[in-house]
Design a protein around this motif. Structure first.
Motif, PDB file in Angstrom:
ATOM      1  N   LYS A 162      -9.459  -7.868   0.748  1.00 18.26           N
ATOM      2  CA  LYS A 162      -8.130  -8.385   1.040  1.00 18.26           C
ATOM      3  C   LYS A 162      -7.117  -7.876   0.030  1.00 18.26           C
ATOM      4  CE  LYS A 162      -5.712 -12.729   1.998  1.00 18.26           C
ATOM      5  NZ  LYS A 162      -5.836 -14.201   2.060  1.00 18.26           N
ATOM      6  N   ALA A 163      -7.519  -7.753  -1.229  1.00  9.51           N
ATOM      7  CA  ALA A 163      -6.625  -7.237  -2.270  1.00  9.51           C
ATOM      8  C   ALA A 163      -6.580  -5.717  -2.305  1.00  9.51           C
ATOM      9  CB  ALA A 163      -7.063  -7.766  -3.636  1.00  9.51           C
ATOM     10  N   LYS A 164      -7.347  -5.046  -1.410  1.00 14.57           N
ATOM     11  CA  LYS A 164      -7.377  -3.583  -1.323  1.00 14.57           C
ATOM     12  C   LYS A 164      -7.785  -2.954  -2.647  1.00 14.57           C
ATOM     13  CE  LYS A 164      -3.948  -3.340   2.378  1.00 14.57           C
ATOM     14  NZ  LYS A 164      -2.676  -2.772   2.836  1.00 14.57           N
ATOM     15  N   GLN A 165      -8.772  -3.545  -3.298  1.00 12.71           N
ATOM     16  CA  GLN A 165      -9.270  -3.025  -4.569  1.00 12.71           C
ATOM     17  C   GLN A 165     -10.595  -2.301  -4.413  1.00 12.71           C
ATOM     18  OE1 GLN A 165      -9.453  -6.478  -7.080  1.00 12.71           O
ATOM     19  NE2 GLN A 165      -7.258  -6.494  -7.494  1.00 12.71           N
TER      20      GLN A 165
ATOM     21  N   SER B 285       7.344  -9.481  -4.041  1.00 17.15           N
ATOM     22  CA  SER B 285       6.946  -8.595  -2.944  1.00 17.15           C
ATOM     23  C   SER B 285       7.920  -8.622  -1.785  1.00 17.15           C
ATOM     24  CB  SER B 285       5.550  -8.990  -2.443  1.00 17.15           C
ATOM     25  OG  SER B 285       5.547 -10.325  -1.998  1.00 17.15           O
TER      26      SER B 285
ATOM     27  N   SER C 139       0.819  -1.211   0.000  1.00 14.89           N
ATOM     28  CA  SER C 139       0.000   0.000   0.000  1.00 14.89           C
ATOM     29  C   SER C 139       0.846   1.251   0.000  1.00 14.89           C
ATOM     30  CB  SER C 139      -0.925   0.001   1.225  1.00 14.89           C
ATOM     31  OG  SER C 139      -0.157   0.012   2.414  1.00 14.89           O
TER      32      SER C 139
ATOM     33  N   GLN D 114     -12.519 -11.123  -0.947  1.00 13.45           N
ATOM     34  CA  GLN D 114     -11.298 -11.073  -1.752  1.00 13.45           C
ATOM     35  C   GLN D 114     -10.970  -9.650  -2.177  1.00 13.45           C
ATOM     36  OE1 GLN D 114     -11.473 -13.798  -5.040  1.00 13.45           O
ATOM     37  NE2 GLN D 114     -12.201 -15.526  -3.771  1.00 13.45           N
TER      38      GLN D 114
ATOM     39  N   ARG E  42       2.517  -1.323  -7.734  1.00 13.10           N
ATOM     40  CA  ARG E  42       1.839  -2.451  -7.095  1.00 13.10           C
ATOM     41  C   ARG E  42       1.372  -3.464  -8.133  1.00 13.10           C
ATOM     42  NH1 ARG E  42      -0.734   1.598  -3.831  1.00 13.10           N
ATOM     43  NH2 ARG E  42      -2.675   1.327  -4.975  1.00 13.10           N
ATOM     44  N   THR E  43       1.021  -2.968  -9.326  1.00 16.10           N
ATOM     45  CA  THR E  43       0.598  -3.876 -10.391  1.00 16.10           C
ATOM     46  C   THR E  43       1.754  -4.757 -10.851  1.00 16.10           C
ATOM     47  OG1 THR E  43      -1.000  -2.215 -11.106  1.00 16.10           O
ATOM     48  CG2 THR E  43      -0.499  -3.958 -12.655  1.00 16.10           C
TER      49      THR E  43
END
Length: 1437
Positions: free
Chosen positions: A1405-1408, A185, A154, A1402, A161-162
C-alpha cells in the motif's frame, strides 16, 4: 526555478499591451478545462511560461499602443504586474496539481455519493448547483478550491515523496526541532504559526525545488538530497533572500530507493507502453522510442546516463551486482598495476641477463625475452663457461622470489576484503530494500492437481498467508501463444495490405463495409437483444482498445484507451456494470471523443468526466464540455436499471472490425499556442545594433523596425505576389488531378491482375525515387516531396512489391485462410485452458516476515526428524501435505523465475548436466585434435635449429662448415658441398625421424665423424670423381626413400644436413644465386607459417566460441531460475577457457615419460621449465593472453555490433512494426559471460605470472578494456539488465585463493631451477654445466621431474613453498569456519537477515516494495507479451 527577471522586476512594472498580445493567457490551465486558451498555456514549456513573467516586467519595446521606453511606469502598472504574476503562479500550481493528481484527480471519495471530477473553473463562471451551491461564482483562490485533490505521489521524485506529509523543522528562528512546516499531499502547506498556503514542485529534473506560500509570503525552497546511505533532506530558502538564509529540515529520514534489489529482475515504471498485437506500418521513430525505453536511459529526464557514472548512482540504477563487478575490475586493475611496478627489479634483472648473455631473438623470440627464461638462459650460459654466481646474483634472485610471495599475500588480503565487502553489500541491500522473497517460500514436489485453496488451508496453520501463486507447466501454452501472436500479426498485415490496395486502385473498400462490430445491444421495451459476453468482448477490446457507444440509435461517445491494460481493468464491466476510475484515469489512461473524426485525429476530447457510481455504466454523466445527464448504459440486474427507467432506453456498444481502421490510440496533445512566444522573443531581439541612451539599452535594430512598420505599398505588393503564387499552385494541382483521373480511367479497363502488377511497379518506382532523391539532394527538399507523394499513395510502407500484394482478390483469399488459422489456434488454446495445467511448484507469500521465519524453522525441524526417522504427526508437519512429503525452501525474487523451464523436472537435471559435459568434452577433444593435427604437420617438416648454438655452441657436435663448406673459396669444394647438401634433402627427412638427435631446436647427435668429408681431409673421404658420381646418382634417384648419406646405417648425417641447410638458407636465401638452392627451405617456411597462422586463428575462434557454446548448453539444461542459469554459464566458460588456454597446451608441450602413453598428452619436448620451454610455450601463451586482452572485451560487444548492423542494414526490409521492433530490440547484458571471461583471465594470469611478469601488464589492459567497453555497451546499447546481486562475484572471490595456491606451487618449480643463482640449505645444489659443477664431471646434471625436495633445498624455491604453507593453512581454516557458520545458519532455518519488516499489505500500500509485486507470470516483464494482463489465458494464471 523562479525566473531572474521575475525576481528583479518587483519595481519595474508591467509591459503595456501584454494582455493584447497574449489574450486568455491567465485562464485556467487544467487538461480537463473547457478553456482552449487554458490548454495552450498548459502545453507551454516551463521556460516559455517564464518568458511571460519576464516580458511582464520589461519596459515597452516600441510595440504599437505601448508607452515610450523612456517613460516612467505608473505605480498601478507595478501592482498590475504583481497581480498577473500571482495569478499565473496560481494557475501553474493547479496545472501541476492536475497533472500530478493521477488517479486521484477524478473525484473518488471527495464527497460521499458524488464522484464528479473537481476541476477549478475560470473566474466569474457559474458552478453547477451540486458543487458549491446554487448559482455560486468563483471568487478568490480559497473559494475556487473548496475541496482538495490528492496528488499522485508515484509521479513525484522519491526524495519529494519523502517530504510529503512529513513535518519539517523551520530553522529561521534557530530552533532545531519544531515541525512547523508540512507539505501536504493535497497541495496545501501548514507553515509556522499554523498558517496555511499552497505548494507545487518545479519542473526541474536536476534539483528538487518547491514553490510554497507560507504565511502569505511566496517562498522558493531548494532541497539537498543525501546520496550515500540516506539521511535527512535539508532545504535552503532561495526566496525571499534572508541573511542568514532560512532553512528547513525533514524529520523523516530519506532512504534511496532500490539500493539493493533482488538477484535477477526488476521493472522500470516509466517505460512507455509497447504494443505487439496491432499491425502498424514500420515507423523507425516509434521503434527507436521503444528501443530507448528498454535501454539504460534516465526515464525521468529522457537523457542518456553518463559514461563516468559513479558507483553510488550505478548501485541505485542497476543494483549492487553490476556495481560490484565494476569495483572488481577497478580493484584488480589497480592491484595488477601495483604488481607491475613492484616487479621493476624483476625486469631489471631480465634486461641485464639479456645484455650480458647477448641473447638473440633466435634463442628467445618475442615476448619470452621478458620472462624468467632470460635468467635461466643467462644462468645456463654462465655455468657452461665456468663462471660461478656471486652473492649479488643470489640476492637479486632471492628478492624476486620473496617479492612474488609477498604479492600473493597482498592478493589474499584483497580477496578477503572483497569477501567482506560483498557480504556487507548484501546485508545493506537486504536492509534497504523490501522484496517479495522476504515474505515467501517456494514449494516443490507437489501433487499435479493441487489447488490454491488446499495449500492455503495447510499453511494457514503455520502463519497468516497473504497470497499463493501456482507455478504451472506452460511450455505448450507458450508455444501456442507465440503461434497465435504471429498469426494475428500476419492477419493484420494482410488487412492493411488490402486497405492499401483498395485505396491505390480507387476501389471502395468492400472488406470493411461494416467498420464496427456490434457486441452488445439493449432495445427499449425488449431488454438485452445481443451480448457476446465478457470474455469475447475483453479479448476483442485488447486488440483494438477502442469502443463506440450509441444511445437512442445515434453515436454518442468513442472511448480510446492509450494507457496500458492491466489486470484490474475489465472493459465489459466498465461498459455495462460500473463506469469506474480504477486503473482507468481520464487523460492518463484514456480519452473520450464525440465523433469518429475527432477519434481519428485525436482532437477535442471530453473535459467532463463523471464515474464511480455503482451500477451505472459508461459514460455516466460525462460530457464534452459539461455534465450530460441520463445517457448511460446499464444492465438489467443493476438496481439503477429500474430506478432510472433504463428499460425504456436503447443503447449499444460497438468495437472496430479491425485494429487497422484506427491503429493504436494516441494520447491527446493540446494544440500549439496561438501566439509564438519564441517568435516574438526573436523579433524583439537586436540583430546588429544596440542603442544606449539615458542609462538604459533599447533593443531596436533597423531590421526589427523594418519588420514592424511596413508601408501600405509594400503590403499591397506582398498581397499581389501571394495571390499569384496561390493561383500557380492551383493550376499545378488541377493538372495533376486531371492526369491522375485519366490514369485511373485507363487503369479500370485492365484486369485486376494487370492493375495489381501496375500498382506494384508504381510502388517500387516511388520507393526507388524516394531513396535516390534522399541521396542526391542534400537539402532534402526533393526527397521530402517525393516521400510525401509516396506516403499519400500509401506506397513504400511494405518493401515487397509483388503483384499479389496489390490484388484485392488474392488478399481476400489469404485473409480468409488467416482467419481460419486463428480460429483453429484459439480453439486449441481454449481447450488447453479448460483442461488446466500441471502444477510444478507454488509460492506461499506470508503476511509478515516472522511467519516466514517460523515456517522455515519448522521445515528444518521436519527435515531433521525425517533423517532421524522420527515421524511427527502429519497435521503438525509443514513438510507433509495430504500424506505426501513436499519440499519447502526459501524463495527467490519473482523476476528470477524462468517460467518456460518449470515443466522440466529437477530429477533429470543431472542427466541434462551430463549431456552438457559430454558436449564440452567433445568440444575439447576437437580442440586437442586440431592442435595435434597442426603439430603433426609441423613435425613432418624438416627440423628447425637454433643456428647460433650450432656454429658457436660450447659443445662441439656439429659445425656445418666443417662438413659442407658451401662458402669455400675453392670452387670445386664449394660446388660439391652445395650439390651434396642439396642432394641429401631427398628424400625428405622430417622432425619425427630426427627426434633422437634433436632436443627442441638443439642438435644433440654427433656429426664430428663427417668433418672434412667434402674437402678431402677425412680419412675415408672418396676422391672428387667418386664423390661426383655419388652425388649425381643421388640427384637422379628422386623417389628413393632409403637414406643415402655418408652412412647407410644411421640418419644422423641426413638430420645434420637438414639442420645445416636450414641454418644456411635462413641467412642467405635472399642472395643472388641461392633462389633455386633454397627453394625447398622457402616452401617449408611458407607451410610452417600457414600452419602457425591456422593454429592461432583456430585458437582465437575456439576461445570466442566458448562463450556462445556455454550459453547454448546452459539454455538446454532448462534451469528454473536465472541465477542458476547464470552460474552454469560462468563455470562452463571458466572451466573450458582454463582447459583450452592453459592445461591442454601445457600437457601437450610437457614430456613426462612415466605417463607419455596417453597419446598427444605428456609426449612433448619439455621435461622442465627450461629456457626452451619459455622460448616455445611462454611465447605463444603470452601472445594468446595479449590477444585475449582485446578480443575477449570486444567479443562482449559482438552482440552490439551485430545489433547495430542489423538495425541499420535490415531496417528497410521490415514489413511490419513488429519486425522492425525486433530489429531494434537491444541485446541483453549478461553478467555470466563477463564473469566467466574475467575469472578465467585472473586464473591463468596467476598460474604463470611467477615466470611471466608481463601477464600483470596484460591483465591491466584487459581490465581497462572491459571497463570501457562494458560502460559503453551497457549505457548506450544494451537493454537494461536485471538487478544483479553479488552472487556471481562469489565465484571470483572463492577461486582466487585456488589461483594463489597453484601460483605458489608453480613458483616453487620455476624459482627452484638449477640454472638460477640461489642460496642452498639442506644439502641443496645449483648449476647444471661445466667442469666447475658440483660433481666435476662436466656433464649436464638435472633434477628429477617430481623431486620437490631438491627445489625446496634452494632458497629460491623454499620461499614460495613457505608462502604455500601459510596461505594454504589460512584458507583451510577460513573455509572451515565459513562451512561451520553455514551449517549453523542452515540449522537455524534461514540465511536471510531478520529485518523486522512491516506486513506485506502495508508495504504494498505504501509502494515500498522493490521489484515485482507478485510471483504471477502476468506480472513478469519477460512474459507480458505472451500473457498480457486482462487476457483470457492470463486470468487463469
Amino acid at each position: 526555478m523562479k525566473d531572474q527577471h521575475a525576481r528583479g522586476a518587483r519595481g519595474a512594472g508591467a509591459r503595456a499591451g501584454f494582455d493584447d498580445i497574449l489574450p486568455g493567457a491567465f485562464e485556467a490551465t487544467s487538461p480537463r478545462f473547457t478553456s482552449a486558451e487554458g490548454r495552450k498555456l498548459t502545453s507551454l514549456r516551463h521556460d516559455e511560461r517564464s518568458q511571460i513573467l519576464e516580458g511582464a516586467q520589461r519596459p515597452n519595446l516600441g510595440i504599437r499602443g505601448g508607452a515610450s521606453s523612456q517613460s516612467r511606469i505608473p505605480l498601478g502598472r507595478v501592482a498590475e504586474g504583481a497581480r498577473a504574476r500571482r495569478q499565473l503562479r496560481t494557475r501553474r500550481f493547479h496545472a501541476f496539481r492536475a497533472r500530478l493528481g493521477g488517479k486521484s484527480a477524478v473525484g473518488v471519495g471527495t464527497r460521499p455519493g458524488d464522484p464528479t471530477v473537481r476541476t477549478p473553473l475560470p473566474r466569474g463562471s457559474r458552478c453547477p448547483a451540486d458543487k458549491f451551491g446554487k448559482n455560486s461564482t468563483h471568487g478568490a483562490q480559497s473559494s475556487r478550491w473548496r475541496e482538495s485533490v490528492p496528488m499522485n505521489l508515484s509521479a513525484l521524485p522519491a526524495p519529494l515523496r519523502t517530504l510529503v506529509d512529513a513535518p519539517q523543522d523551520w530553522m529561521e528562528d534557530g530552533q532545531e526541532v519544531n515541525g512547523e512546516l508540512t507539505l501536504r499531499s493535497d497541495g496545501t502547506t501548514l507553515g509556522p504559526g499554523r498558517k496555511k498556503g499552497t505548494w507545487s514542485p518545479m519542473e526541474d529534473a536536476s534539483t528538487i525545488i518547491v514553490e510554497a506560500t507560507i504565511g502569505g509570503v511566496e517562498h522558493t525552497i531548494r532541497y539537498d538530497v543525501p546520496t550515500e546511505k540516506g539521511g535527512f533532506i535539508t532545504g535552503i530558502v532561495l526566496e525571499p533572500a534572508r541573511e542568514p538564509k532560512s532553512r528547513c529540515r525533514a524529520q523523516k529520514e530519506y532512504v534511496p530507493p532500490e539500493r539493493g534489489a533482488n538477484g535477477a529482475g526488476g521493472t522500470s515504471d516509466g517505460d512507455p507502453e509497447v504494443t505487439v498485437g496491432i499491425y502498424q506500418p514500420p515507423n523507425k521513430d516509434l521503434a527507436a522510442k521503444r528501443m530507448r525505453a528498454k535501454q539504460a536511459f534516465d526515464h525521468v529526464t529522457g537523457d542518456q546516463l553518463p559514461l563516468n557514472m559513479g558507483f553510488d548512482r550505478t548501485s541505485r540504477v542497476f543494483g549492487s551486482g553490476i556495481t560490484f563487478y565494476w569495483i572488481l575490475l577497478r580493484d584488480y586493475a589497480v592491484c595488477m598495476l601495483c604488481f607491475t611496478l613492484a616487479s621493476f627489479w624483476y625486469y631489471h634483472m631480465i634486461r641485464t641477463a639479456n645484455e650480458e648473455n647477448k641473447t638473440t631473438t633466435e634463442r628467445l623470440p618475442g615476448l619470452s625475452r621478458v620472462s624468467l627464461g632470460a635468467l635461466l638462459m643467462w644462468g645456463s650460459q654462465q655455468a657452461q663457461v665456468g663462471r660461478k654466481f656471486d652473492d649479488e646474483d643470489r640476492d637479486g634472485m632471492l628478492a624476486i622470489a620473496a617479492l612474488d610471495t609477498l604479492m600473493m599475500f597482498a592478493l589474499s588480503a584483497l580477496a578477503l576484503y572483497h569477501f567482506f565487502r560483498k557480504r556487507r553489500a548484501r546485508d545493506e541491500a537486504d536492509l534497504h530494500a523490501i522484496t517479495m522473497d522476504d515474505y515467501s517460500i517456494v514449494l516443490e514436489d507437489l501433487p499435479e492437481d493441487v489447488t490454491e485453496d488446499r495449500l492455503r488451508e495447510h499453511f494457514e496453520k503455520f502463519g497468516v498467508v497473504n497470497e499463493i501463486v501456482m507455478g504451472y507447466d506452460l511450455r505448450e501454452m507458450m508455444a501456442l501463444r507465440r503461434k497465435l501472436l504471429e498469426q494475428e500479426g500476419n492477419h493484420e498485415m494482410l488487412e492493411y495490405m488490402l486497405k492499401r490496395a483498395n485505396e491505390m486502385l480507387g476501389i471502395e473498400s468492400d472488406y470493411h463495409k461494416e467498420r464496427w462490430v456490434k457486441v452488445f445491444e439493449h432495445k427499449a421495451g425488449e431488454g438485452v437483444t445481443l451480448d457476446l459476453g465478457p470474455n469475447a468482448i475483453n479479448d476483442m477490446f485488447e486488440r483494438t482498445k477502442i469502443w463506440r457507444f450509441d444511445f437512442a440509435g445515434q453515436p454518442r461517445a468513442y472511448y480510446a484507451r492509450h494507457g496500458a491494460i492491466t489486470n484490474d481493468f475489465d472493459a465489459y464491466a466498465n461498459m455495462l456494470k460500473t463506469w469506474s476510475t480504477r486503473d482507468n484515469v481520464p487523460v492518463e489512461d484514456f480519452d473520450v471523443y464525440g465523433s469518429e473524426e475527432d477519434l481519428k485525429n485525436s482532437r477535442n476530447p471530453w473535459v467532463e468526466h463523471n464515474a464511480d457510481a455503482s451500477g451505472v455504466g459508461f459514460p455516466r454523466d460525462s460530457g464534452a464540455s459539461g455534465r450530460e445527464v441520463g445517457m448511460w448504459a446499464c444492465l438489467p440486474d443493476s438496481p439503477e436499471y429500474g430506478a432510472h427507467n433504463r428499460g425504456d432506453t436503447s443503447f449499444a456498444f460497438y468495437l472496430p472490425s479491425s485494429p487497422v481502421l484506427f491503429g493504436e490510440p494516441e494520447k491527446y496533445k493540446p494544440p500549439p499556442p496561438k501566439y509564438s512566444l519564441t517568435a516574438f522573443a526573436s523579433a524583439v531581439t537586436p540583430t546588429k545594433s544596440m542603442f544606449y541612451s539615458n542609462g538604459t539599452f533599447s533593443a531596436r535594430s533597423p531590421e526589427v523596425m523594418k519588420a514592424l512598420f511596413r508601408t501600405r505599398a509594400q503590403r499591397k505588393e506582398d498581397a499581389a505576389s501571394r495571390i499569384q503564387r496561390n493561383y500557380r499552385a492551383y493550376l499545378r494541382r488541377r493538372v495533376a488531378a486531371e492526369e491522375e483521373a485519366k490514369k485511373q480511367f485507363e487503369a479500370k479497363k485492365l484486369s485486376m491482375s494487370q492493375r495489381a502488377a501496375s500498382m506494384a511497379k508504381r510502388a517500387k518506382d516511388a520507393a526507388k525515387t524516394t531513396a535516390v532523391s534522399a541521396v542526391k539532394n542534400t537539402a532534402g527538399k526533393a526527397a521530402g516531396k517525393v516521400a510525401d507523394r509516396a506516403s499519400a499513395a500509401k506506397v513504400g510502407v511494405l518493401k515487397r512489391f509483388r503483384p499479389d500484394d496489390f490484388n484485392p482478390d488474392k488478399l481476400r483469399e489469404r485473409i480468409a485462410k488467416s482467419v481460419a488459422d486463428i480460429k483453429e489456434t484459439k480453439a486449441i488454446i481454449e481447450e488447453r485452458v479448460r483442461e488446466g495445467y500441471k502444477v510444478v511448484k507454488a509460492w506461499v507469500v506470508f503476511e509478515d516476515e516472522q511467519s516466514r521465519f517460523d515456517c522455515m524453522e519448522l521445515v528444518v525441524k521436519s527435515e531433521a526428524e525425517a533423517k532421524s526417522k522420527k515421524h511427527a504427526v502429519e497435521e503438525d508437519d509443514v513438510c507433509v501435505f495430504e500424506g505426501r512429503r513436499i519440499d519447502p525452501n526459501s524463495a527467490r525474487a519473482p523476476s528470477d523465475t524462468m517460467w518456460e523451464n518449470l515443466g522440466y523436472s529437477k530429477k533429470y537435471a543431472g542427466l541434462r548436466t551430463c549431456r552438457s559435459l559430454i558436449v564440452l568434452f567433445a568440444y575439447l577433444v576437437f580442440n586437442v585434435l586440431t592442435v595435434a593435427f597442426v603439430q603433426s604437420q609441423l613435425r613432418n617438416l624438416p627440423p628447425e635449429a637454433i643456428c647460433e648454438e650450432i656454429e658457436n655452441g660450447l659443445v662441439d657436435n656439429l659445425h656445418c662448415s666443417k662438413i659442407w663448406n658451401v662458402e669455400s673459396t675453392d670452387p670445386v669444394v664449394r660446388d660439391l658441398a652445395r650439390r651434396g647438401l642439396q642432394s641429401m634433402q631427398k628424400p625428405l627427412v622430417s622432425y619425427n625421424q630426427c627426434d633422437d638427435y634433436m632436443d627442441f631446436k638443439l642438435f644433440t647427435g654427433n656429426a664430428t665423424a663427417y668433418y672434412g668429408y667434402y674437402s678431402g681431409s677425412h680419412p675415408l673421404a672418396p676422391t672428387p670423381r667418386a664423390l661426383e658420381a655419388a652425388i649425381a646418382k643421388q640427384e637422379k634417384n628422386k623417389f628413393n626413400s632409403d637414406p643415402t648419406g655418408f652412412d647407410n646405417t644411421t640418419i644422423v648425417d641426413e638430420c645434420a644436413a637438414a639442420v645445416c641447410m636450414t641454418c644456411y638458407c635462413s641467412e642467405h636465401s635472399e642472395e643472388a644465386g641461392n633462389e633455386s638452392f633454397c627453394r625447398k627451405y622457402s616452401m617449408d617456411n611458407r607451410v610452417r607459417a600457414i600452419l602457425g597462422a591456422f593454429a592461432t586463428i583456430i585458437a582465437a575462434v575456439l576461445n570466442i566460441l566458448v562463450k556462445t557454446l556455454s550459453i547454448f548448453l546452459s539454455e538446454k539444461e532448462h534451469h528454473h531460475s536465472y541465477t542458476d542459469f547464470e552460474k552454469s554459464v560462468t563455470w562452463k566458460i571458466v572451466t573450458v577457457m582454463l582447459l583450452i588456454m592453459v592445461l591442454l597446451p601445457l600437457f601437450m608441450a610437457a614430456n613426462i615419460p612415466d605417463i607419455s602413453s596417453l597419446g598427444f598428452l605428456f609426449n612433448g619436448e619439455h621435461k622442465d621449465f627450461s629456457p626452451w620451454w619459455y622460448s616455445e610455450f611462454a611465447t605463444k601463451f603470452q601472445q594468446v593472453a595479449f590477444i585475449n586482452a582485446f578480443s575477449l572485451p570486444f567479443s562482449m560487444a559482438s552482440k552490439v555490433i551485430v545489433f547495430e548492423l542489423k538495425r541499420r542494414l535490415l531496417a528497410g526490409t521490415a514489413s511490419t512494426q513488429r519486425q522492425l521492433d525486433e530489429l531494434y530490440k537491444p541485446p541483453p547484458y549478461l553478467m555470466s559471460e563477463r564473469y566467466g571471461m574475467f575469472v578465467s583471465a585472473v586464473l591463468y594470469t596467476l598460474l604463470f605470472s611467477a615466470g611471466m611478469p608481463l601477464l600483470y601488464f596484460i591483465m591491466i589492459l584487459m581490465c581497462g578494456m572491459l571497463t570501457v567497453i562494458d560502460r559503453v555497451v551497457l549505457l548506450r546499447f544494451c537493454a537494461r539488465p536485471p538487478r544483479y546481486t553479488g552472487k556471481l562475484a562469489a565465484m571470483l572471490i572463492h577461486t582466487v585463493p585456488v589461483g594463489i595456491i597453484v601460483h605458489l606451487l608453480v613458483a616453487v618449480y620455476m624459482y627452484g631451477e638449477r640454472d638460477l643463482p640461489s642460496y642452498t640449505h639442506m644439502g641443496g645444489e645449483t648449476g647444471k654445466w661445466g667442469p666447475n659443477g658440483d660433481d666435476g664431471s662436466g656433464v649436464k646434471v638435472t633434477d628429477h621431474q617430481f623431486d620437490v625436495r631438491e627445489r625446496i633445498a634452494r632458497l629460491n624455491g623454499f620461499i614460495p613453498f613457505v608462502g604455500f604453507i601459510v596461505c594454504g593453512t589460512s584458507f583451510v581454516i577460513a573455509y572451515a569456519a565459513l562451512f561451520y557458520a553455514k551449517l549453523k545458519q542452515k540449522g537455524e532455518g534461514d540465511d536471510n537477515i531478520d529485518e523486522d519488516l512491516p506486513p506485506i499489505t502495508q508495504v504494498k500500500k505504501a509502494k515500498q516494495l522493490t521489484g515485482l509485486k507478485t510471483y504471477s507470470i502476468t506480472a513478469h516483464p519477460e512474459y507480458q507479451t505472451l500473457f498480457p494482463p486482462g487476457n483470457l489465458v492470463s486470468k487463469g494464471l
